[in-house]
Design a protein around this motif. Structure first.
Motif, PDB file in Angstrom:
ATOM      1  N   GLY A 184      -7.313   1.552  -4.608  1.00 39.53           N
ATOM      2  CA  GLY A 184      -6.820   2.305  -3.461  1.00 39.53           C
ATOM      3  C   GLY A 184      -6.910   3.804  -3.647  1.00 39.53           C
ATOM      4  O   GLY A 184      -6.062   4.547  -3.140  1.00 39.53           O
ATOM      5  N   GLY A 185      -7.939   4.262  -4.364  1.00 36.85           N
ATOM      6  CA  GLY A 185      -8.112   5.687  -4.591  1.00 36.85           C
ATOM      7  C   GLY A 185      -7.215   6.266  -5.669  1.00 36.85           C
ATOM      8  O   GLY A 185      -7.220   7.485  -5.880  1.00 36.85           O
ATOM      9  N   GLY A 250       1.323  -5.290  -8.196  1.00 36.62           N
ATOM     10  CA  GLY A 250       1.067  -3.865  -8.374  1.00 36.62           C
ATOM     11  C   GLY A 250      -0.178  -3.411  -7.637  1.00 36.62           C
ATOM     12  O   GLY A 250      -0.199  -2.329  -7.037  1.00 36.62           O
ATOM     13  N   VAL A 251      -1.225  -4.234  -7.669  1.00 31.21           N
ATOM     14  CA  VAL A 251      -2.452  -3.909  -6.940  1.00 31.21           C
ATOM     15  C   VAL A 251      -2.177  -3.854  -5.444  1.00 31.21           C
ATOM     16  O   VAL A 251      -2.674  -2.966  -4.732  1.00 31.21           O
ATOM     17  N   ALA A 252      -1.386  -4.801  -4.941  1.00 32.62           N
ATOM     18  CA  ALA A 252      -1.043  -4.810  -3.520  1.00 32.62           C
ATOM     19  C   ALA A 252      -0.344  -3.514  -3.122  1.00 32.62           C
ATOM     20  O   ALA A 252      -0.637  -2.924  -2.073  1.00 32.62           O
ATOM     21  N   ASP A 253       0.570  -3.044  -3.959  1.00 34.36           N
ATOM     22  CA  ASP A 253       1.276  -1.793  -3.661  1.00 34.36           C
ATOM     23  C   ASP A 253       0.315  -0.607  -3.642  1.00 34.36           C
ATOM     24  O   ASP A 253       0.379   0.254  -2.757  1.00 34.36           O
ATOM     25  N   LEU A 254      -0.587  -0.544  -4.641  1.00 34.17           N
ATOM     26  CA  LEU A 254      -1.512   0.586  -4.728  1.00 34.17           C
ATOM     27  C   LEU A 254      -2.527   0.586  -3.593  1.00 34.17           C
ATOM     28  O   LEU A 254      -2.886   1.650  -3.063  1.00 34.17           O
ATOM     29  N   ALA A 255      -3.010  -0.601  -3.237  1.00 34.55           N
ATOM     30  CA  ALA A 255      -4.077  -0.703  -2.243  1.00 34.55           C
ATOM     31  C   ALA A 255      -3.550  -0.875  -0.821  1.00 34.55           C
ATOM     32  O   ALA A 255      -4.345  -0.861   0.127  1.00 34.55           O
ATOM     33  N   GLY A 256      -2.237  -1.051  -0.662  1.00 37.87           N
ATOM     34  CA  GLY A 256      -1.690  -1.275   0.671  1.00 37.87           C
ATOM     35  C   GLY A 256      -2.113  -2.596   1.263  1.00 37.87           C
ATOM     36  O   GLY A 256      -2.334  -2.725   2.476  1.00 37.87           O
ATOM     37  N   LEU A 257      -2.210  -3.627   0.421  1.00 35.44           N
ATOM     38  CA  LEU A 257      -2.639  -4.950   0.857  1.00 35.44           C
ATOM     39  C   LEU A 257      -1.470  -5.928   0.795  1.00 35.44           C
ATOM     40  O   LEU A 257      -0.517  -5.718   0.037  1.00 35.44           O
ATOM     41  N   PRO A 258      -1.532  -7.003   1.564  1.00 38.80           N
ATOM     42  CA  PRO A 258      -0.469  -8.011   1.500  1.00 38.80           C
ATOM     43  C   PRO A 258      -0.533  -8.798   0.206  1.00 38.80           C
ATOM     44  O   PRO A 258      -1.584  -8.860  -0.447  1.00 38.80           O
ATOM     45  N   PHE A 259       0.588  -9.396  -0.168  1.00 41.08           N
ATOM     46  CA  PHE A 259       0.633 -10.249  -1.355  1.00 41.08           C
ATOM     47  C   PHE A 259       1.204 -11.605  -0.981  1.00 41.08           C
ATOM     48  O   PHE A 259       2.314 -11.697  -0.450  1.00 41.08           O
ATOM     49  N   ARG A 399      -9.912   6.615 -20.362  1.00 38.22           N
ATOM     50  CA  ARG A 399      -9.953   7.071 -18.976  1.00 38.22           C
ATOM     51  C   ARG A 399     -11.419   7.084 -18.551  1.00 38.22           C
ATOM     52  O   ARG A 399     -12.213   7.876 -19.050  1.00 38.22           O
ATOM     53  N   LEU A 400     -11.770   6.197 -17.613  1.00 37.77           N
ATOM     54  CA  LEU A 400     -13.167   5.923 -17.294  1.00 37.77           C
ATOM     55  C   LEU A 400     -13.518   6.373 -15.877  1.00 37.77           C
ATOM     56  O   LEU A 400     -12.658   6.365 -14.988  1.00 37.77           O
ATOM     57  N   PRO A 401     -14.789   6.695 -15.644  1.00 39.37           N
ATOM     58  CA  PRO A 401     -15.237   6.944 -14.267  1.00 39.37           C
ATOM     59  C   PRO A 401     -15.042   5.688 -13.422  1.00 39.37           C
ATOM     60  O   PRO A 401     -15.259   4.566 -13.906  1.00 39.37           O
ATOM     61  N   GLY A 402     -14.647   5.869 -12.173  1.00 40.78           N
ATOM     62  CA  GLY A 402     -14.358   4.730 -11.322  1.00 40.78           C
ATOM     63  C   GLY A 402     -15.544   3.837 -11.062  1.00 40.78           C
ATOM     64  O   GLY A 402     -15.379   2.642 -10.772  1.00 40.78           O
ATOM     65  N   ASP A 403     -16.779   4.379 -11.188  1.00 44.08           N
ATOM     66  CA  ASP A 403     -17.965   3.576 -10.889  1.00 44.08           C
ATOM     67  C   ASP A 403     -18.607   2.965 -12.130  1.00 44.08           C
ATOM     68  O   ASP A 403     -19.670   2.340 -12.043  1.00 44.08           O
TER      69      ASP A 403
END
Length: 436
Positions: A184-185, A250-259, A399-403
């Motif tokens: 989620g950025g 935690g991913v749901a919270d960060l990405a704004g997705l349902p769980f 700490r890695l590049p996102g891509d």
């Protein structure tokens, strides 16, 4: 001015990458001796005493202990392995054992699994000892052989034959955790608190040997092929362990997705939100069973009396018995299952002083980042240390590049790690050891 960990970590990693420590299994390969000699030399150079053991020719491990300031505290094991899986040079863009640095990345077999962490450990420990700093608790630093073949001649051997090396230890830190992903950025670090159980299994069918032109209702190849197909095509049910559940929340919270832990589509969407790390996490929401080898017969017109296959099975913590029961049912009455190599699943809480210290060390170097627990679909030498009651975590902070497809490079081609990620990791490990 003395050399710092940040200044020497890339050089140490490069030197390790240039040593071919390919482990083909079954005792085959060049072994880890030269890498162990390099490690031992780097440790003794700063005044540490090392134990070197070699239970089989060239399968060499190195262990040292740094005495803490508070002997009442339990010891911590900080460990890595120096062997790597083989690499087919023709598949790589650069020679896999050249240790080349290109555009700020170190390339080579082991760059992510796990000579990067080996180098970070060595550089950090050397800096601490040179500066005369001691951790609060004893720290056992180990570099094991043979991890890529189950640790039989490395961590397993040490646990069985040299348990005194780990006296007083209750927790351990090693590979495949602490690396960053973007969700989620936002940047999140996956701290490994669990790993699936390992079961390399042999399927065996016995039948009636005979001429290939005759009717044969007791054909071992037919029975085996049917069993392999059933196991390979089986869709294991969605099963979220506590660690995976906490990660996906935690991913749901960060990405704004349902769980919704009962909805496979929702779970798949959350896994996908992890980007390249979805390869790891997607294999931890259920058991997996992949046929990997077949062996039967010796001539086209002879029906063999025996047929065999190998299956790589990874079982979720807390669900191993039910998984094996399902495998026996899928194999059927005409096919028996024999173990090739099995090891336990692990799951530790995402809580406690050590976890808090790992999280604080990461956030201090990357303010605003989130740290989440996750389950490793593979296995580590923490399985061996668990036999001594040592709770293991995966924490190789990068700490890695996102891509960057970090997860896809484990046992893959073109392994590479950013040198600035190595420097970041030494800073985090230094904070961690200074706070333990």
């Amino acid at each position: 001015m003395p050399t710092t960990a940040e200044q020497e970590v890339a050089r140490i990693c490069r030197d390790l990458l240039r040593i071919d420590t390919s482990n083909y299994g079954g005792g085959e390969g060049p072994g880890e001796r030269e890498a162990a000699e390099l490690v031992a030399g780097l440790l003794t150079e700063v005044g540490l005493d090392v134990e070197v053991f070699e239970p089989a020719p060239r399968r060499t491990s190195v262990v040292t202990r740094i005495e803490g300031t508070d002997p009442s505290l339990p010891a911590l094991v900080l460990h890595g392995h120096t062997d790597v899986v083989p690499a087919a040079a023709d598949d790589w863009q650069v020679p896999p054992f050249a240790g080349e640095e290109i555009d700020g990345l170190l390339w080579g077999r082991g760059a992510v699994d796990m000579k990067d962490m080996d180098a970070m450990i060595l550089a950090t420990v050397r800096q601490m000892v040179r500066e005369g700093r001691r951790p609060r608790r004893d720290v056992v630093v180990a570099f094991f052989a043979d991890e890529e073949a189950g640790g039989v001649q490395g961590a397993q051997w040490a646990v069985r034959h040299r348990p005194e090396l780990f006296e007083g230890a209750t927790e351990a830190i090693s590979e495949v955790g602490g690396f960053s992903v973007e969700v989620g950025g936002r940047r999140a670090y996956l701290l490994q608190t669990a790993e699936k159980g390992l079961a390399w299994l042999r399927l065996v069918a016995d039948g009636r040997a005979g001429h290939g032109s005759q009717v044969n209702a007791d054909n071992a190849v037919t029975e085996l092929a049917a069993a392999v197909a059933r196991i390979g095509r089986h869709r294991w049910p969605l099963t979220l362990t506590p660690t995976v559940d906490q990660l996906l929340r935690g991913v749901a919270d960060l990405a704004g997705l349902p769980f919704d832990p009962a909805d496979p589509d929702v779970v798949d969407a959350l896994v996908a939100a992890l980007g390249p790390a979805a390869k790891f996490v997607g294999a931890t929401v259920r058991h997996t069973s992949n046929p990997t080898q077949l062996d039967a017969g010796y001539k086209a017109n002879v029906i063999p009396g025996r047929a065999e296959a190998s299956v790589d099975v990874r079982l979720l913590p807390g669900h191993e018995e039910e998984g094996m029961a399902t495998l026996r049912e899928l194999a059927g009455p005409a096919v028996r299952i024999e173990p090739i190599h099995q090891d336990t699943a692990l799951e530790a809480p995402f809580a406690g002083d050590l976890v808090d210290t790992m999280v604080a060390s990461l956030v201090a170097e990357d303010p605003g980042a989130t740290v989440l627990p996750y389950t490793l679909s593979g296995g580590t030498d923490n399985k061996s240390l668990a036999r001594l009651g040592i709770t293991g975590y995966g924490f190789a902070p990068l700490r890695l590049p996102g891509d960057l497809d970090f997860a896809g490079m484990f046992h893959g081609v073109d392994e590479r790690v950013p040198t600035d990620a190595l420097r970041f990791g030494t800073r985090v490990l230094d904070r961690l050891l200074g706070s333990c």
